[in-house]
Design a protein around this motif. Structure first.
Motif, PDB file in Angstrom:
ATOM      1  N   ALA A   1      -2.659   3.937   3.379  1.00  0.00           N
ATOM      2  CA  ALA A   1      -2.469   2.660   4.078  1.00  0.00           C
ATOM      3  C   ALA A   1      -3.431   2.478   5.253  1.00  0.00           C
ATOM      4  CB  ALA A   1      -1.021   2.530   4.553  1.00  0.00           C
TER       5      ALA A   1
ATOM      6  N   GLN B   1       8.250   0.227   7.706  1.00  0.00           N
ATOM      7  CA  GLN B   1       9.136  -0.673   6.977  1.00  0.00           C
ATOM      8  C   GLN B   1      10.348  -0.961   7.847  1.00  0.00           C
ATOM      9  OE1 GLN B   1      10.070   0.572   2.990  1.00  0.00           O
ATOM     10  NE2 GLN B   1      10.573  -1.514   2.375  1.00  0.00           N
TER      11      GLN B   1
ATOM     12  N   TRP C   1       7.620  -5.473   6.430  1.00  0.00           N
ATOM     13  CA  TRP C   1       6.790  -4.409   7.008  1.00  0.00           C
ATOM     14  C   TRP C   1       6.260  -4.875   8.353  1.00  0.00           C
ATOM     15  CZ3 TRP C   1       5.879   0.415   4.772  1.00  0.00           C
ATOM     16  CH2 TRP C   1       6.370   0.571   3.460  1.00  0.00           C
TER      17      TRP C   1
ATOM     18  N   LEU D   1       0.821  -1.223   0.000  1.00  0.00           N
ATOM     19  CA  LEU D   1       0.000   0.000   0.000  1.00  0.00           C
ATOM     20  C   LEU D   1       0.848   1.264   0.000  1.00  0.00           C
ATOM     21  CD1 LEU D   1      -2.674  -0.996   2.692  1.00  0.00           C
ATOM     22  CD2 LEU D   1      -3.083  -0.761   0.225  1.00  0.00           C
ATOM     23  N   ASP D   2       0.337   2.308  -0.667  1.00  0.00           N
ATOM     24  CA  ASP D   2       0.964   3.632  -0.594  1.00  0.00           C
ATOM     25  C   ASP D   2       0.792   4.177   0.821  1.00  0.00           C
ATOM     26  OD1 ASP D   2       1.678   3.645  -3.227  1.00  0.00           O
ATOM     27  OD2 ASP D   2      -0.122   4.714  -3.911  1.00  0.00           O
ATOM     28  N   ALA D   3       1.770   4.923   1.278  1.00  0.00           N
ATOM     29  CA  ALA D   3       1.734   5.447   2.647  1.00  0.00           C
ATOM     30  C   ALA D   3       0.486   6.293   2.900  1.00  0.00           C
ATOM     31  CB  ALA D   3       2.990   6.272   2.913  1.00  0.00           C
ATOM     32  N   ASP D   4       0.071   7.081   1.916  1.00  0.00           N
ATOM     33  CA  ASP D   4      -1.057   7.991   2.116  1.00  0.00           C
ATOM     34  C   ASP D   4      -2.364   7.271   2.429  1.00  0.00           C
ATOM     35  OD1 ASP D   4       0.638  10.057   1.654  1.00  0.00           O
ATOM     36  OD2 ASP D   4       0.012  10.401  -0.431  1.00  0.00           O
TER      37      ASP D   4
END
Length: 374
Positions: free
Chosen positions: A104, A318, A300, A99-102
């Motif tokens: 997640a 991470q 992760w 997933l993208d951090a934004d």
């Protein structure tokens, strides 16, 4: 001598120490690392290693619980995680790691909104039992009332009630709170409960009949409790306080020993050494085991706080991959950063200071020596 500091005229605060603030002092005696015992026993269960795996989806699957059990530790499965919500969680584990951090947190909230299936609780615990290792599962205090009978009927050896903070006197006007003392008394299996981070809170948990108390609050790598709630308990001081409660409860109860388990902040081998030196009987590892190549998180790491539906107090971080579970525990170490051969480091620290077992090592001399890790 008081270690209180004046914050301002109207407020004083006690100085507390994290693992990075302290160090172990060598003594006049040394011994061979091979002659050191790192075994640990709680109730009827003996473990070759003083290591429990944190009940987090990035750390524990039924397969890794079995692998840790065979290595001599205790794997604790999160019974509110993906393994009890989905028949096959592997695609979702893969999705979370990508997933993208934004987005997640929002996507993880959706994934974990699926209901817990009691049949899957039975199935997962059965898989661990079939492998012939000690079976342990964890529920939050909020879910214990709902699912404890399913868990016990499925055949756990040790039952873990783990929350960010757990008290013996939870007050609620909306629902009947979990009566820990009555609950533990009626249960046929030993219960490990926490977290607690103060002398008084730990003493109250010990009086409920718990076999072990988890020590920690917002100290883990995947927690943002300090940022979101402003609550934090530096682990060295918390462990020393709870070890004092264990000593006083031993006298109060006429000899009942409650195990103290460090839960949070034990990310590298030096932290493991200092946790035992501060009074821990064992450690619960999250990020340290999430770095294994065979951990479900694929480099992760996240906990249940990361997908709380109303107030997330953790994040997906991470941590990278450093080696297999065997290498993380037993080496050989290929780096000098304390991420590999945790048990070898503990043995060497005990040998260098002249102690032969964990109970003795709890008496080792410490110095306050603030140090900024590289």
């Amino acid at each position: 001598m008081s270690n209180e500091i004046e914050i301002g005229r109207g407020k004083r605060a006690r100085r507390a120490y994290s693992f990075d603030d302290i160090a172990v002092v060598p003594s006049r005696r040394t011994r061979d690392p091979e002659e050191v015992s790192v075994g640990w026993q709680i109730d009827a269960y003996h473990f070759d290693l003083p290591v429990l795996a944190a009940p987090m989806d990035s750390v524990m699957s039924p397969a890794t619980a079995v692998a840790l059990g065979r290595a001599g530790g205790l794997g604790v499965l999160d019974l509110e995680g993906l393994w009890t919500r989905y028949e096959d969680p592997e695609p979702l584990l893969a999705e979370i790691t990508g997933l993208d951090a934004d987005g997640a947190t929002a996507r993880m909230q959706e994934i974990y909104a699926a209901p817990i299936d009691p049949e899957l609780i039975r199935l997962r615990l059965g898989q661990i039992r079939e492998a012939g290792v000690t079976v342990a599962g964890a529920l939050s205090p909020q879910r214990t009332q709902e699912f404890w009978k399913v868990v016990v009927d499925a055949g756990v050896d040790l039952f873990v009630i783990r929350g960010t903070t757990v008290s013996a006197e939870h007050v609620s006007g909306r629902a009947e709170p979990l009566n820990l003392k009555r609950f533990i008394y009626e249960l046929d299996v030993p219960v490990i409960v926490g977290g607690a981070s103060t002398y008084t809170a730990a003493l109250h948990l010990m009086r409920t009949g718990a076999a072990g108390v988890l020590v920690g609050f917002g100290g883990g790598a995947a927690h943002t409790t300090r940022t979101t709630l402003g609550i934090h308990a530096p682990m060295a001081t918390a462990l020393a306080d709870v070890a004092a409660a264990r000593r006083d409860y031993l006298d109060e109860s006429g000899g009942r020993y409650v195990h103290v388990i460090a839960d949070g902040g034990v990310g590298r081998s030096g932290d493991l050494v200092r946790a035992v030196a501060c009074g821990a009987d064992a450690v619960m590892l999250g990020a340290a085991l999430a770095r294994a190549t065979d951990a479900p998180g694929r480099g992760w790491h996240w906990g249940s706080e990361a997908h709380h539906p109303h107030l997330p107090r953790g994040e997906r971080v991470q941590v990278g991959q450093v080696g297999t579970l065997q290498e993380v525990l037993f080496g050989p170490g290929k780096t000098a950063d304390g991420t590999l051969n945790l048990i070898g480091a503990l043995r060497r620290a005990m040998a260098t200071t002249g102690y032969s077992d964990l109970k003795e090592f709890q008496r080792v001399e410490l110095v306050v020596s603030p140090y900024q890790p590289r």
